[in-house]
Design a protein around this motif. Sequence first.
Motif, PDB file in Angstrom:
ATOM      1  N   TRP A 136      44.590  33.025  43.488  1.00 35.97           N
ATOM      2  CA  TRP A 136      45.546  34.111  43.998  1.00 35.97           C
ATOM      3  C   TRP A 136      45.875  34.520  45.424  1.00 35.97           C
ATOM      4  CZ3 TRP A 136      43.249  38.585  40.345  1.00 35.97           C
ATOM      5  CH2 TRP A 136      43.065  38.084  38.882  1.00 35.97           C
ATOM      6  N   TYR A 137      44.967  34.055  46.234  1.00 38.14           N
ATOM      7  CA  TYR A 137      45.281  34.117  47.582  1.00 38.14           C
ATOM      8  C   TYR A 137      46.233  33.038  47.951  1.00 38.14           C
ATOM      9  CZ  TYR A 137      41.756  37.464  49.259  1.00 38.14           C
ATOM     10  OH  TYR A 137      41.057  38.527  49.503  1.00 38.14           O
ATOM     11  N   LEU A 138      46.089  31.987  47.423  1.00 40.19           N
ATOM     12  CA  LEU A 138      46.636  30.551  47.759  1.00 40.19           C
ATOM     13  C   LEU A 138      48.420  30.828  47.119  1.00 40.19           C
ATOM     14  CD1 LEU A 138      44.565  27.700  47.089  1.00 40.19           C
ATOM     15  CD2 LEU A 138      45.059  28.783  49.210  1.00 40.19           C
ATOM     16  N   ARG A 139      48.536  31.596  45.760  1.00 37.75           N
ATOM     17  CA  ARG A 139      49.512  31.738  45.153  1.00 37.75           C
ATOM     18  C   ARG A 139      50.447  32.669  45.968  1.00 37.75           C
ATOM     19  NH1 ARG A 139      48.615  35.380  40.223  1.00 37.75           N
ATOM     20  NH2 ARG A 139      48.200  37.013  42.018  1.00 37.75           N
ATOM     21  N   ALA A 140      49.873  33.708  46.497  1.00 34.84           N
ATOM     22  CA  ALA A 140      50.725  34.691  47.452  1.00 34.84           C
ATOM     23  C   ALA A 140      51.338  33.956  48.552  1.00 34.84           C
ATOM     24  CB  ALA A 140      49.742  35.707  47.918  1.00 34.84           C
TER      25      ALA A 140
ATOM     26  N   ARG B  69      50.221  40.750  41.097  1.00 29.95           N
ATOM     27  CA  ARG B  69      50.642  40.391  39.805  1.00 29.95           C
ATOM     28  C   ARG B  69      49.815  40.830  38.911  1.00 29.95           C
ATOM     29  NH1 ARG B  69      53.954  34.707  40.479  1.00 29.95           N
ATOM     30  NH2 ARG B  69      55.561  35.379  41.966  1.00 29.95           N
ATOM     31  N   LEU B  70      48.806  41.683  38.669  1.00 32.98           N
ATOM     32  CA  LEU B  70      47.787  41.833  37.876  1.00 32.98           C
ATOM     33  C   LEU B  70      48.268  42.423  36.425  1.00 32.98           C
ATOM     34  CD1 LEU B  70      45.068  43.596  39.919  1.00 32.98           C
ATOM     35  CD2 LEU B  70      44.906  41.360  38.867  1.00 32.98           C
ATOM     36  N   GLY B  71      49.377  43.060  36.368  1.00 35.87           N
ATOM     37  CA  GLY B  71      50.011  43.333  34.952  1.00 35.87           C
ATOM     38  C   GLY B  71      48.691  44.476  34.401  1.00 35.87           C
ATOM     39  N   SER B  72      48.596  44.250  33.113  1.00 34.65           N
ATOM     40  CA  SER B  72      47.639  44.783  32.357  1.00 34.65           C
ATOM     41  C   SER B  72      46.551  43.834  32.192  1.00 34.65           C
ATOM     42  CB  SER B  72      48.162  45.157  30.946  1.00 34.65           C
ATOM     43  OG  SER B  72      46.999  45.817  30.212  1.00 34.65           O
ATOM     44  N   PHE B  73      45.298  44.073  32.843  1.00 39.60           N
ATOM     45  CA  PHE B  73      44.106  43.329  33.123  1.00 39.60           C
ATOM     46  C   PHE B  73      43.227  43.366  32.009  1.00 39.60           C
ATOM     47  CE2 PHE B  73      40.271  41.773  34.830  1.00 39.60           C
ATOM     48  CZ  PHE B  73      40.614  40.518  35.329  1.00 39.60           C
ATOM     49  N   SER B  74      42.793  42.586  31.183  1.00 36.52           N
ATOM     50  CA  SER B  74      41.850  42.745  30.179  1.00 36.52           C
ATOM     51  C   SER B  74      40.697  42.164  30.189  1.00 36.52           C
ATOM     52  CB  SER B  74      42.547  42.189  28.835  1.00 36.52           C
ATOM     53  OG  SER B  74      43.046  40.711  29.112  1.00 36.52           O
ATOM     54  N   LYS B  75      40.330  41.490  31.306  1.00 40.73           N
ATOM     55  CA  LYS B  75      39.090  40.844  31.518  1.00 40.73           C
ATOM     56  C   LYS B  75      37.867  41.832  31.962  1.00 40.73           C
ATOM     57  CE  LYS B  75      40.556  35.898  32.147  1.00 40.73           C
ATOM     58  NZ  LYS B  75      40.038  34.844  33.097  1.00 40.73           N
ATOM     59  N   PRO B  76      36.559  41.403  31.651  1.00 43.73           N
ATOM     60  CA  PRO B  76      35.651  42.353  31.992  1.00 43.73           C
ATOM     61  C   PRO B  76      35.530  42.844  33.426  1.00 43.73           C
ATOM     62  CG  PRO B  76      34.867  40.709  30.457  1.00 43.73           C
ATOM     63  CD  PRO B  76      36.033  40.246  31.018  1.00 43.73           C
ATOM     64  N   PHE B  77      35.802  42.135  34.558  1.00 46.44           N
ATOM     65  CA  PHE B  77      35.502  42.446  35.798  1.00 46.44           C
ATOM     66  C   PHE B  77      36.396  41.684  36.471  1.00 46.44           C
ATOM     67  CE2 PHE B  77      32.680  38.889  35.050  1.00 46.44           C
ATOM     68  CZ  PHE B  77      32.947  38.196  36.049  1.00 46.44           C
TER      69      PHE B  77
ATOM     70  N   ALA C 120      43.249  49.458  40.160  1.00 48.87           N
ATOM     71  CA  ALA C 120      42.873  50.521  39.332  1.00 48.87           C
ATOM     72  C   ALA C 120      44.278  50.934  38.413  1.00 48.87           C
ATOM     73  CB  ALA C 120      42.873  51.869  40.125  1.00 48.87           C
ATOM     74  N   ALA C 121      45.609  50.356  38.870  1.00 49.37           N
ATOM     75  CA  ALA C 121      46.724  50.570  38.101  1.00 49.37           C
ATOM     76  C   ALA C 121      46.822  49.600  37.101  1.00 49.37           C
ATOM     77  CB  ALA C 121      48.009  50.576  39.161  1.00 49.37           C
ATOM     78  N   ALA C 122      46.057  48.477  37.055  1.00 48.72           N
ATOM     79  CA  ALA C 122      45.917  47.404  36.205  1.00 48.72           C
ATOM     80  C   ALA C 122      44.971  47.869  35.247  1.00 48.72           C
ATOM     81  CB  ALA C 122      45.874  46.136  36.715  1.00 48.72           C
ATOM     82  N   GLY C 123      44.238  48.671  35.261  1.00 49.57           N
ATOM     83  CA  GLY C 123      43.305  49.277  34.337  1.00 49.57           C
ATOM     84  C   GLY C 123      42.027  48.613  34.374  1.00 49.57           C
TER      85      GLY C 123
END
Length: 542
Positions: free
Chosen positions: A23-27, A171-179, A218-221
């Motif tokens: 994710w760092y490299l993507r940015a 770009r998190l969107g709605s995050f569904s993974k545990p952590f 937090a906004a991504a849940g």
Amino acid sequence: MTKGTIVFLAVNASYAHTNLAGWYLRAAAVRAGWAWHEIEAVRTDPFTRLLQGAAGLEPDILAVSFYIFNTGFLGDFLPRFKALAPRCVVIGGGPEFLGDNAPFLERHPEVNLVVRGEGEAAFGAWLEVWREPSRWNEIRGVCTLAGGRYFDGGKSAAAENLDAIPTPFGRLGSFSKPFLLMEASRGCSGSCAFCTSAGERVRCFSEGRFRADLGLIAAAGVKEVRLADRTFNEHPARCARFIRIMRDEFRPIRFHLEIDPARLEDEAVAELAAAGPGRFHLEIGLQATRPEALRAMGRSGSLSKAMAALRKLSALVNISLHVDLIAGLPGTSLADLFDSLRQAAAMKPDEIQVELLKVLPGTRLAREAGKLGIIASPAPPYEVLRTAEMSHDELAVSERLSRLVDWFYNPRELHRFFLAALEADPKLPENLADYALKETAAVQAPALENRFRLLEAYCRGKLPALVPRLAYEWLKWGLSPQNGICRAVPWKKPLPAGAMLVEGAGFPEPGRIYLAGLEKPYLFVYSRSSGRRPCAIYACND
């Protein structure tokens, strides 16, 4: 118009994980005008799907992070990918490349170059000249092998101002993974010989950036955030302040922090004490309780202060506490390992992890292994095979002990009983390790009922007075009253006079009641809504 297409292949340890490095490299890549695609996988995935996904995108560049858990998988996957996409440039990074990278590049010609150290600056600079291999050696951190000649670019330039790195959480969107992983700092002022971050200058994200990133998360849940900082309490005042921010401003999130107990100050303990139940999970790198061995490995701080801090944290019922121990540290014997486990367990942390020492590339331990009498696996995970103090057979006992701690100490169903058994028999770890070797060759954890049965057999021979206590835990955690460790019979009468509630909240609508004769009679009450576990437990007079 984009400059080209980059595919980042994130081979994670499990489906629950994400790859923060990517994710760092993507940015950085998107900011430079590249089209970016991420493909996630785990090391057990079949190659076919990944090959279709990666090669089907026809990337100009395939970027991959290498870790001890995925290097074998990638070593098998990448030659197949390169056969399908011979013109694609493959670049590797990650902690696997902190040592000498020539042998890897010789074994893996499908990888065009690797980066040693932090990736953002080196990757960004390389993207500017990626079509000109003759210029790759201009970039710090880049290691290549061309025409039989190895070029080593040293260590990449570390980011000085961490806030200047684009946020990886846009770009998190709605995050569904545990952590989710995040960083509040990089580097570590400690000098532990076994650590890849030893002596790396500490740099910190600002308080404002920390808040902003947590706001996006937090906004991504996201429900749980694990801070990847080597030592979250590197700066004590900052540690306490950031705990307060997490605690008060981001209440829906649970946080996981790695703490050096020898550097933990009372201010941070007080902030943790004020948190709601379950908000913080602390991982404590105790490693060993032999001071001489810790000093020899460059471990800073006094053991007595570390144990005192651990005692304070253990007294906090609102946090969960995980303690790490390392088997095979130079200067420690098998007896020392058992003693470390006893001392750690005496503090009653929620979990203890016993792990074999790993001789990681780029560490002082890797450079001095021969001098210290260490023989380690040359392949990931680089586990120690023999030391000057521990034979290979003794290290095998250490591995068995690691499994036993996972089976019998860490599960909540057995945790309380294990502590009672350890108090009754301080030699329990040694005796149970020997007993388990004779009774089971299992590597994977047996079913919970079978673990109870194994402990029952052990206790009937070694600690018969504890069998009733084990039977209590059996019934408390919902295992069969009819086929249990002790005799339990249906109780059809009203509660006897003087019966005292010891666990649960009573029973407004009881379904079944069983009487178990343990060290004293107990009534286990099951309601229609409580399922297999009793909703209340009463102690009765004899």
